[in-house]
Design a protein around this motif. Structure first.
Motif, mmCIF file in Angstrom:
data_model
loop_
_atom_site.group_PDB
_atom_site.id
_atom_site.type_symbol
_atom_site.label_atom_id
_atom_site.label_comp_id
_atom_site.label_asym_id
_atom_site.label_seq_id
_atom_site.Cartn_x
_atom_site.Cartn_y
_atom_site.Cartn_z
ATOM 1 N N SER A 1 0.757 -1.179 0.005
ATOM 2 C CA SER A 1 -0.034 0.004 -0.100
ATOM 3 C C SER A 1 0.860 1.234 -0.027
ATOM 4 N N LEU A 2 1.889 1.397 0.736
ATOM 5 C CA LEU A 2 2.851 2.319 0.945
ATOM 6 C C LEU A 2 3.476 2.466 -0.627
ATOM 7 N N GLU A 3 4.017 1.496 -0.674
ATOM 8 C CA GLU A 3 4.607 1.480 -2.393
ATOM 9 C C GLU A 3 3.584 2.011 -3.589
ATOM 10 N N GLY B 1 1.404 4.994 -3.054
ATOM 11 C CA GLY B 1 1.818 6.358 -2.718
ATOM 12 C C GLY B 1 1.319 7.239 -1.669
ATOM 13 N N VAL B 2 0.854 6.409 -0.636
ATOM 14 C CA VAL B 2 0.094 6.934 0.589
ATOM 15 C C VAL B 2 1.327 7.474 1.537
ATOM 16 N N ASN B 3 1.029 8.261 2.554
ATOM 17 C CA ASN B 3 2.212 8.664 3.462
ATOM 18 C C ASN B 3 0.943 8.806 4.901
ATOM 19 N N PRO B 4 0.405 7.512 5.330
ATOM 20 C CA PRO B 4 -0.439 7.957 6.515
ATOM 21 C C PRO B 4 0.439 8.010 7.826
ATOM 22 N N GLY B 5 -0.243 8.652 8.828
ATOM 23 C CA GLY B 5 0.362 8.814 9.970
ATOM 24 C C GLY B 5 0.355 7.471 10.796
ATOM 25 N N GLN B 6 0.891 7.409 11.697
ATOM 26 C CA GLN B 6 1.086 6.186 12.732
ATOM 27 C C GLN B 6 -0.212 5.616 13.056
ATOM 28 N N LEU C 1 -1.683 4.026 10.055
ATOM 29 C CA LEU C 1 -1.299 2.727 9.614
ATOM 30 C C LEU C 1 -1.466 1.497 10.669
#
Length: 173
Positions: A35-37, A40-45, A48
């Motif tokens: 999901s991150l790759e 291209g999301v950049n979720p908070g901890q 996640l």
């Protein structure tokens, strides 16, 4: 489900196996990486953690029943995974038992250091063997990824349709 031999689908030093409930943490790890790759999301901890706990809860309820995962292990490490979600659909003409049982390939991910080894093609070739045992009539691969489309066609999947989607806004109390 009895053991299936996938040895002809992978190269030396690699093996394909069906995931078990004990593999849920590994599936969650790979889903997070995917999901991150890919998205291209950049979720908070907290996001996640929520994603991971929701994924784990879903797999605890459905793994082995409606959801199955295959792993390719290379030299003892999980290199790649893909899953299928199985659905019973209304009867159609030509369905094996009246009700059509379909599966959609989901959550395909290969760790970067293992890419180019043919693992996804091996798993896409393995799914029909698993699906037959589960009474599945048809397997679908949905992807926007050109490489995945090429791998699917190369392993015998045929272009069936372009899908349309409508997102429904759901109010949460």
């Amino acid at each position: 489900m009895t053991a299936l031999d996938f040895s002809t689908l992978v190269g030396e030093g690699a093996m394909i196996r069906l995931a078990t409930k004990e593999d849920i943490p590994a599936i969650c790890d790979l889903r997070v990486a995917q999901s991150l790759e890919y998205w291209g999301v950049n979720p908070g901890q907290s996001e996640l953690s929520h994603f991971r706990s929701e994924t784990e809860a879903h797999l605890r309820r459905t793994l082995g029943e409606r959801v199955m995962f295959l792993f390719v292990e290379e030299d003892g490490e999980i290199a790649s995974m893909s899953g299928v979600e199985v659905f019973d659909r209304l009867p159609t003409f030509g369905g094996v038992s009246g009700v059509q049982r379909t599966a959609t390939v989901v959550a395909c991910y290969t760790r970067p250091e293992f890419r180019g080894h043919g693992h996804m093609a091996a798993m896409l070739s393995a799914w029909p063997l698993v699906a037959m045992r589960a009474g599945v009539d048809a397997i679908y691969v949905e992807t926007r990824n050109a490489t995945m489309r090429h791998v699917a066609e190369k392993t015998g999947y045929e272009h069936a349709s372009d899908r349309f989607r409508m997102t429904i806004e759901v109010e949460v109390d």
